[in-house]
Design a protein around this motif. Structure first.
Motif, PDB file in Angstrom:
ATOM      1  N   LEU A 161       0.660  -1.348   0.147  1.00 16.03           N
ATOM      2  CA  LEU A 161      -0.108  -0.074  -0.026  1.00 16.03           C
ATOM      3  C   LEU A 161       0.765   1.443  -0.053  1.00 16.03           C
ATOM      4  O   LEU A 161       0.688   2.096  -0.795  1.00 16.03           O
ATOM      5  CB  LEU A 161      -0.896  -0.043   1.145  1.00 16.03           C
ATOM      6  N   VAL A 162       1.721   1.328   1.011  1.00 12.46           N
ATOM      7  CA  VAL A 162       2.709   2.513   1.163  1.00 12.46           C
ATOM      8  C   VAL A 162       3.468   2.799  -0.189  1.00 12.46           C
ATOM      9  O   VAL A 162       3.668   3.789  -0.540  1.00 12.46           O
ATOM     10  CB  VAL A 162       3.356   2.400   2.401  1.00 12.46           C
ATOM     11  N   THR A 163       4.032   1.764  -0.703  1.00 13.36           N
ATOM     12  CA  THR A 163       4.839   1.646  -1.796  1.00 13.36           C
ATOM     13  C   THR A 163       4.258   2.354  -3.039  1.00 13.36           C
ATOM     14  O   THR A 163       4.721   3.190  -3.777  1.00 13.36           O
ATOM     15  CB  THR A 163       5.577   0.447  -2.316  1.00 13.36           C
ATOM     16  N   GLU A 164       3.034   1.926  -3.321  1.00 16.37           N
ATOM     17  CA  GLU A 164       2.273   2.275  -4.552  1.00 16.37           C
ATOM     18  C   GLU A 164       1.832   3.724  -4.106  1.00 16.37           C
ATOM     19  O   GLU A 164       1.954   4.576  -5.376  1.00 16.37           O
ATOM     20  CB  GLU A 164       0.965   1.350  -4.571  1.00 16.37           C
ATOM     21  N   LEU A 165       1.421   4.202  -2.963  1.00  8.94           N
ATOM     22  CA  LEU A 165       0.875   5.418  -2.817  1.00  8.94           C
ATOM     23  C   LEU A 165       2.045   6.355  -2.813  1.00  8.94           C
ATOM     24  O   LEU A 165       2.011   7.655  -3.221  1.00  8.94           O
ATOM     25  CB  LEU A 165       0.300   5.618  -1.397  1.00  8.94           C
ATOM     26  N   GLN A 166       3.462   6.163  -2.438  1.00  5.03           N
ATOM     27  CA  GLN A 166       4.637   6.855  -2.551  1.00  5.03           C
ATOM     28  C   GLN A 166       4.759   7.198  -3.781  1.00  5.03           C
ATOM     29  O   GLN A 166       5.120   8.266  -4.375  1.00  5.03           O
ATOM     30  CB  GLN A 166       5.649   6.156  -1.973  1.00  5.03           C
ATOM     31  N   GLU A 167       4.650   6.308  -5.138  1.00  2.04           N
ATOM     32  CA  GLU A 167       4.975   6.237  -6.293  1.00  2.04           C
ATOM     33  C   GLU A 167       3.978   7.268  -6.832  1.00  2.04           C
ATOM     34  O   GLU A 167       4.092   8.041  -7.594  1.00  2.04           O
ATOM     35  CB  GLU A 167       4.955   4.872  -7.036  1.00  2.04           C
ATOM     36  N   LEU A 231       1.904   5.163   6.714  1.00  5.03           N
ATOM     37  CA  LEU A 231       1.769   5.971   5.600  1.00  5.03           C
ATOM     38  C   LEU A 231       1.815   7.420   5.832  1.00  5.03           C
ATOM     39  O   LEU A 231       2.582   8.215   5.199  1.00  5.03           O
ATOM     40  CB  LEU A 231       0.126   5.865   4.921  1.00  5.03           C
ATOM     41  N   VAL A 232       1.312   7.954   6.950  1.00  5.39           N
ATOM     42  CA  VAL A 232       1.628   9.422   7.681  1.00  5.39           C
ATOM     43  C   VAL A 232       3.111   9.638   7.613  1.00  5.39           C
ATOM     44  O   VAL A 232       3.704  10.704   7.521  1.00  5.39           O
ATOM     45  CB  VAL A 232       0.708   9.648   8.842  1.00  5.39           C
ATOM     46  N   GLY A 233       3.838   8.507   8.198  1.00  4.49           N
ATOM     47  CA  GLY A 233       5.148   8.814   8.519  1.00  4.49           C
ATOM     48  C   GLY A 233       6.015   8.898   7.307  1.00  4.49           C
ATOM     49  O   GLY A 233       7.093   9.519   7.196  1.00  4.49           O
ATOM     50  N   THR A 234       5.704   8.393   6.322  1.00  5.57           N
ATOM     51  CA  THR A 234       6.396   8.315   5.117  1.00  5.57           C
ATOM     52  C   THR A 234       6.109   9.228   4.044  1.00  5.57           C
ATOM     53  O   THR A 234       6.853   9.715   3.040  1.00  5.57           O
ATOM     54  CB  THR A 234       6.424   6.822   4.343  1.00  5.57           C
ATOM     55  N   VAL A 235       4.636   9.769   4.036  1.00  7.27           N
ATOM     56  CA  VAL A 235       4.310  10.868   3.307  1.00  7.27           C
ATOM     57  C   VAL A 235       4.196  12.019   3.575  1.00  7.27           C
ATOM     58  O   VAL A 235       3.233  12.579   4.563  1.00  7.27           O
ATOM     59  CB  VAL A 235       3.233  10.466   2.490  1.00  7.27           C
ATOM     60  N   ARG A 278       2.575   7.183  16.808  1.00  8.99           N
ATOM     61  CA  ARG A 278       3.807   6.550  16.348  1.00  8.99           C
ATOM     62  C   ARG A 278       4.351   6.687  15.047  1.00  8.99           C
ATOM     63  O   ARG A 278       5.585   6.145  14.906  1.00  8.99           O
ATOM     64  CB  ARG A 278       3.244   5.017  16.550  1.00  8.99           C
ATOM     65  N   SER A 279       3.905   7.578  14.358  1.00  7.08           N
ATOM     66  CA  SER A 279       4.204   7.718  12.949  1.00  7.08           C
ATOM     67  C   SER A 279       5.556   8.744  13.180  1.00  7.08           C
ATOM     68  O   SER A 279       6.261   8.900  12.083  1.00  7.08           O
ATOM     69  CB  SER A 279       3.150   8.535  12.123  1.00  7.08           C
ATOM     70  N   GLY A 280       5.801   9.624  14.116  1.00  7.94           N
ATOM     71  CA  GLY A 280       7.095  10.488  14.266  1.00  7.94           C
ATOM     72  C   GLY A 280       6.540  11.805  13.811  1.00  7.94           C
ATOM     73  O   GLY A 280       7.381  12.532  13.816  1.00  7.94           O
ATOM     74  N   ARG A 281       5.359  11.750  13.196  1.00  9.40           N
ATOM     75  CA  ARG A 281       5.218  13.158  12.488  1.00  9.40           C
ATOM     76  C   ARG A 281       5.151  14.606  13.666  1.00  9.40           C
ATOM     77  O   ARG A 281       5.357  15.489  13.111  1.00  9.40           O
ATOM     78  CB  ARG A 281       4.033  13.131  11.851  1.00  9.40           C
TER      79      ARG A 281
END
Length: 1307
Positions: A161-167, A231-235, A278-281
């Motif tokens: 999920l996260v990989t596709e959304l990042q792309e 997702l929130v932590g990577t986008v 936990r996302s660190g944002r």
């Protein structure tokens, strides 16, 4: 189309829901440390269930239109949050219509609706378009795997999920014309939701993940929360404030929702907030802007959520703590602690009983390490661990701790934090080792604990007293359960020296009260606690000692007995090292001497059971009660010390050192007392000895002496054959004890615990002096029989010395006699008094063994078990010299009973010949009225199975009046001179007082004498005196009063007869065994084996149990007679008597066979006679002719048929089956000599064929075997000559082919 309500979600959301209903209790977030942010939110206590919701009914043709509408929602950032939910929904609807109308006018792009399967279309949709082409694909089917119960599946789904959304997001960010993408085919995503910088698919995914956190289907909450976290932590384009608004908007609780729906929404918000933390944002937001208000806002909304339901408090606190761990200290101080909701928690937490407020305060204080008044009353100011656990502060926060039971059976998170502060990670094992080593150093002051150790000890004591004892144990069952859980948290960190606080009086009493009743609600909890306590002890002897002492001291040494467990016993038996045993012994000594540590606190009223209530309350306790408790503990100490050795497996030297320590303590406390103070130092032994300030009771002293006796007796058994290799003093516990005793007696300030009379004092000194001489003699003696005698006699002297102290005034005379016996037995040494005070006239004095036996008989009645064991050891080495008089003295005790003396006629004579009177069996009348006995030939087969009650005691009742001839016609007064103990018993009987006591004492006396006789039989199985012992024991067994008095006595006599006489490896031999004696015994035993059973008219009044008991006893008597017969015949066989000498034996058997055939009262078994013939063939050979004659002329058909087996048994031994011609000729000759009577028997059988089928079969079988034996030896012709014509006709008629085949062989 926009969503009006939370239940009006897209088709994809509906897929995440389930129609099953279960109960939801409490939601918790799992704490994991996944570096890749693949963190899952788990629900520990809830069985999350899906609410009963209505699924939306949507037309497949309108699905794409719904997605378009959701993707084109107007921006809601300008909608005030203060508007009512209904107004907000109306505003959204209006904005949606405007945007859709504007899009239709300004854009010419038409979307094609395809009627395809919804699931296929979801995986093939494209995420908008750019000026250079299309965006990467986003497969929304991945959401389905987020709810999987398999962790790996969920993690793979999140990663995809996260990989596709990042792309997608990267492609969206570089797109020049974003309006074309947003106006194309989009998923549900509002442009005014605050996620303006995100691609439509990202916006949709965020909303979908937030909503999915509220789904109770399988593991949807964990999977969707994990996806949101990553997702929130990577986008970075996803704004934190937007996510916070979405959580409130999408998971809002409306008035139309019911309980389960409300719970799902609240748990969804909890998981969503946890994901955000936990996302660190939030940390990134603070890093970029120190003045951000997001952290305060986040803290407030989380705590506001916690206030809605009790089960949300602890997980909400865990979310805050997760954030605290990620934030720098400055951010925690300026943002977390400044949150208004948190201040309210801290200010009212102590009064409201909020354990989560205490948890937050402790963890935040641990993070910032700064004292702050913001914590309010919940933490001391200034803060320190010692101030946290003072009594006053613990009392102020006790409500917080008590209310932590709401999450049972799980322990609230505040407790591990408190335990970590209470017992920091220190090296407890090292401290235990130091404690053990110091406890083993005697006569030195114990080391002073360091200030830190003392402070920790005080802190733990205060914590246990205030929190556990003063609060939790006095409350509900749940809180008592919590108390034991807390103790289990403490145990792994607890030093052994602190176990006294964890197992204090009140805690142990609570355990005792719970375990004393199996129906108790907390019974399994207490059992689990004891199991964990045993596991904590493990193989650590220091912990083992501490646990044993704590349990026993605080339960008045009755923990196992009250709880009906074996906890303490199991702990005591698991010592495996010398150091552990020494530590335990030292601890027990301290408990015995230090009375101040004996717990005298009463059990609390809420915990008291019937067992404890007997001790009364503290107001009712006086000095006597305290002394009783002290005696309970001292009693256990004295009993426990020797029990250490039972299961101890050490090297002999190490075990001897342990024995010495135990022996010294028991001797000091049981035998002596200090006249000056309670401490005495022996310069010779270089040891200091202590006594309790209050003198031990006489009962405790007696117990100590008994334990010393037991210890010495066990040591004597273990030593076995005595070895002088390492020196006597270093391996002999008895010798060490006597030296130790002499040393202490020489100390002026030490005296015996009781004053002795002049006679006892002299006896004591004589025994001590004689033991010293024997010890010196033993050192100079070579290993052998003499050394064994010396060794055994020394131990007997030591036991008798202790017995003098134990029972003053009773053993002084026996002690003097035993000393004289020692001087006689070891006359070659220097044991004779040089002063000549006790000159020994060997000619005038009785024999040594007679005196020794008399001494033993006088000692046995009142002696202890250890004393009797020592007597048996001495008797074992001296029994070879026992005289007939000595044996008769012992046997007289076995035969004596308390029945009234028999009245004898003036002319009656008493001859003292035991052989003439063995068993006292008189001749029965040869004829008995058949009507009276009720016996017929038919009944004789089933005599044993007769239902009538039989008078089985008749054999014993027929003892003649002079059966007690060995007593020489003694009356009671004469018995007084025989033995003082028997005299006292008869006095009690004569005075009609203590009848039962006198009877039981006599039985015990008999059992102890039987032990000596058993030793004699074991050591001298081949002596002629064995016959005398046998005859007297058999007579005692047959005596009906033996069983009436004691069944145990009868069983013991039976066992000795069987094991030590009949089944012994040897038997009486030699010329001293007279044949006349053996013949008399044989005749009487055969009569006893043939005794008939009489029916009683009163048999119907006896119970079935009594009838069975009588029948069993009769069978035992018959069995005794049969075994005796086999044994006597074995002795006769071994003497190799001539045929003329054996004629008397043959005559006895002839007489018994005649009675068997002629008298119905003879119940001798044919199987028994057959076994005699099998074992002793010569008897059968001599009886063959007589047997054939009696069998042929028998009046009873049953006896004749039964006797056929006897004839066959003799024929087997007569007829040789081998090929040896000489033996064959001899067999033929014998058979030919008996051929006439054999044919006569065949004639009688054929002419008088029985009517019963079974008997006729036996006859045919017998005839067939006879015919075979005759034909085999070529005697068929001779046999037929002896058959008369009528006999041949009868044989042909009744035997048929069997006889015809026999005749044809001759032809």
């Amino acid at each position: 189309m926009g969503s009006k309500k939370r239940s009006s979600n897209t088709v994809e959301e509906v897929e995440d829901l389930d129609d099953k209903n279960t109960n939801t209790e409490n939601a918790n977030i799992e704490h994991t440390n996944d570096e890749n942010a693949n963190i899952e939110h788990t629900n520990d206590e809830n069985a999350s269930a899906n609410p009963s919701r209505k699924k939306m009914k949507k037309d497949k043709n309108k699905e794409t239109e719904t997605l378009d509408g959701d993707a084109s929602k107007a921006d809601l950032s300008n909608i005030p949050s203060s508007m009512k939910p209904m107004e907000r929904r109306k505003k959204r609807k209006a904005l949606d219509k405007e945007k859709q109308h504007a899009a239709s006018e300004n854009k010419e792009v038409k979307t094609t609706k395809k009627d395809v399967d919804p699931k296929v279309s979801e995986n093939e949709k494209q995420m908008g378009a750019s000026s250079s082409g299309e965006l990467p694909k986003f497969h929304i089917g991945v959401f389905k795997d987020l709810a999987s119960a398999d962790v790996s599946v969920r993690e793979a789904a999140v990663e995809g999920l996260v990989t596709e959304l990042q792309e997608v997001q990267k492609a969206y960010e570089v797109t020049e014309n974003k309006e074309l993408v947003e106006g194309g085919l989009t998923l549900e995503a509002e442009k005014d939701d605050g996620l303006n910088d995100c691609a439509p698919s990202v916006r949709y995914a965020v909303r979908r993940l937030v909503r999915g956190a509220s789904s109770s289907r399988e593991c949807a909450r964990q999977g969707f929360a994990l996806g949101l976290t990553v997702l929130v932590g990577t986008v970075p384009s996803i704004k934190v404030d937007s996510v916070l608004k979405l959580i409130v908007d999408l998971l809002e609780v409306s008035s139309s929702m019911k309980g389960q729906d409300i719970r799902d929404c609240l748990l969804g918000r909890l998981f969503a907030y946890g994901a955000l933390a936990r996302s660190g944002r939030l940390t990134e937001e603070w890093t970029s802007d120190h003045n951000t208000c997001l952290i305060k806002e986040f803290t407030n909304v989380v705590l506001s959520l916690a206030a809605k339901k009790r089960y949300l408090q602890e997980p909400a606190a865990a979310i805050i703590l997760e954030l605290v761990e990620k934030l720098p200290i400055e951010a925690v101080l300026n943002h977390i602690l400044e949150a208004s909701r948190l201040r309210e928690w801290f200010e009212g937490g102590a009064d409201a009983g909020n354990p989560d407020a205490l948890l937050l305060a402790l963890k935040i204080r641990q993070k910032i390490s700064v004292d702050s008044e913001m914590f309010g009353k919940i933490l001391p100011h200034p803060f320190s661990p010692s101030r946290l656990f003072v009594s006053d502060h613990l009392s102020s926060i006790i409500n917080c701790l008590k209310e932590s039971t709401f999450c049972q059976p799980r322990i609230h998170s505040v407790w591990p934090v408190l335990v970590n502060i209470l017992l920091p990670d220190i090296v407890m094992q090292a401290e235990d080792v130091v404690s053990a080593s110091n406890s083993l150093k005697k006569h030195k002051k114990s080391r002073k604990s360091s200030s830190s150790e003392e402070e920790i000890a005080k802190t733990i004591q205060c914590f246990c007293e205030v929190v556990i004892e003063g609060s939790l144990l006095l409350s509900s069952h749940d809180r008592k359960h919590l108390a034991f859980d807390i103790l289990l948290l403490l145990l792994p960190r607890l030093p052994a020296s602190f176990i006294q606080y964890a197992l204090s009086h009140k805690i142990v009493q609570c355990l005792v009260d719970i375990l004393s009743t199996k129906d108790s609600w907390l019974y399994k909890v207490a059992q689990h606690f004891l199991k964990e306590l045993s596991d904590w002890v493990g193989n650590d002897d220091v912990r083992r000692v501490a646990a044993i002492v704590a349990l026993q001291k605080n339960s008045n040494s009755r923990f196992d007995s009250i709880t009906k467990t074996k906890t303490v016993k199991a702990l005591v038996t698991e010592f495996k090292t010398e150091s552990g045993c020494m530590l335990f012994i030292q601890s027990l000594m301290n408990m015995f001497v230090d009375e101040g540590n004996v717990s005298e606190e009463p059990s609390d009223q809420s915990q008291t059971t019937d067992d404890n209530s007997e001790m009364g309350s503290i107001e009712d306790k006086d000095s006597n009660g305290a002394m009783a408790n002290s005696d309970f503990l001292k009693t256990w100490v004295v009993e426990s010390l020797p029990s250490i050795l039972k299961h101890l497996k050490l090297e002999p030297e190490a075990k001897f050192r342990v024995q010495k320590e135990i022996l010294k303590f028991l001797a000091v406390q049981g035998l002596f007392s200090a006249s000056l103070g309670s401490e005495v130092t022996s310069f010779e032994l270089q040891e200091k000895f202590k006594w309790p300030k209050a003198a031990a009771s006489s009962a405790i002293c007696r117990m100590c002496i008994e334990q010393i006796q037991s210890l010495l007796a066990n040591a004597q058994k273990i030593e076995g054959l005595h070895s002088l290799a390492s020196g006597l003093e270093h391996s002999d516990l008895g010798s060490y004890f006597m030296r130790f005793l002499g040393t202490l007696r020489n100390i002026p300030s030490v005296s015996l615990f009781r004053s002795l009379s002049d006679e006892d004092e002299k006896a004591f000194e004589k025994l001590q002096e004689m033991e010293t001489r024997l010890s010196r003699e033993e050192k100079n003696c070579v290993i052998g029989a003499e050394a064994n005698k010396l060794h055994a006699m020394r131990y007997l002297l030591t036991q008798l010395l202790l017995q003098v102290l134990l029972r003053p005034g009773e053993f002084s005379e026996a002690a003097s006699e035993l000393v004289i016996c020692c001087k006689k037995a070891f006359a070659a040494s220097d044991l004779l008094d040089s002063s000549g005070e006790e000159e020994l006239d060997n000619n005038a004095d009785p024999k040594l063994m007679d005196v020794l036996v008399d001494t033993f008989l006088s000692l046995l009645p009142q002696s202890s078990t250890s004393m009797r064991s020592a007597i048996e050891q001495v008797f074992k080495y001296f029994c070879n010299d026992v005289t007939n008089d000595g044996l008769l003295r012992m046997l007289r005790v076995i035969k004596k009973d308390l029945k009234p003396p028999r009245h004898r006629e003036e002319g009656s004579e008493d001859d003292g010949d035991d052989d003439e009177d063995f068993l006292g069996i008189e001749e029965e009348e040869e004829e008995m009225d058949e009507a009276e006995t009720g016996e017929t030939g038919e009944d004789e087969e089933q005599t044993d199975n007769s239902e009538a009650v039989v008078e089985v005691e008749e054999a014993g009742k027929e003892l003649p009046d002079d059966s007690d001839d060995s007593d020489g016609g003694m009356d009671d007064d004469a018995m007084f001179r025989m033995d003082a103990y028997l005299a006292q018993i008869f006095k009690d009987r004569k005075n009609q007082s203590g009848g039962e006591t006198a009877q039981s004492q006599l039985v015990l006396f008999k059992l102890r004498v039987l032990s000596l006789l058993e030793v004699y039989l074991h050591e001298n199985p081949a002596e002629p005196e064995v016959l005398m012992v046998y005859s007297n024991l058999a007579r005692a067994f047959i005596n009906p009063q033996t069983v009436e008095i004691s069944e145990q006595l009868g069983q013991r006599i039976w066992g000795i007869l069987q094991k030590k006489i009949f089944k012994a490896k040897d038997f009486p031999r030699g010329d001293t065994v007279q044949l006349s004696t053996l013949e008399s015994l044989l005749e009487k035993n055969l009569k006893l084996a043939s005794k008939s059973l009489k029916r009683k008219k009163s048999a119907g009044s006896l119970s079935k149990k009594k009838q069975l008991s009588m029948l069993k006893r009769h069978k035992m008597i018959v069995s005794l007679a049969q075994d005796s017969t086999f044994w006597i015949l074995k002795i006769i066989d071994a003497r190799n008597f001539s045929e003329s000498e054996l004629q008397g034996v043959i005559d006895i058997f002839k007489g018994e066979l005649a009675r068997y055939f002629e008298s119905k009262t003879s119940q001798i078994k044919s199987e028994f006679l057959r076994e005699i013939f099998r074992r002793r063939p010569w008897i059968g050979h001599h009886l063959f002719d007589f047997l054939l004659e009696k069998c042929g002329s028998a009046k009873s058909e049953f006896r004749r048929v039964e006797a056929l087996d006897l004839v066959i048994e003799i024929l087997k031994s007569v007829v040789s089956s081998g090929t040896d011609e000489r033996k064959r000729n001899a067999s033929k000759k014998i058979l030919k000599n008996h051929l006439q009577k054999l044919s006569h028997l065949i004639k009688e059988l054929a002419t008088n064929m029985p009517e019963k089928q079974a008997r006729r079969a036996e006859v045919r079988k017998f005839c067939g075997k006879v015919f075979r034996y005759v034909s085999t030896h070529d005697l068929t012709k001779s046999f037929l000559k002896h058959l008369a014509p009528e006999a041949e006709a009868a044989c042909e008629s009744h035997l048929g082919e069997l006889y015809l085949n026999f005749k044809n062989v001759e032809r």
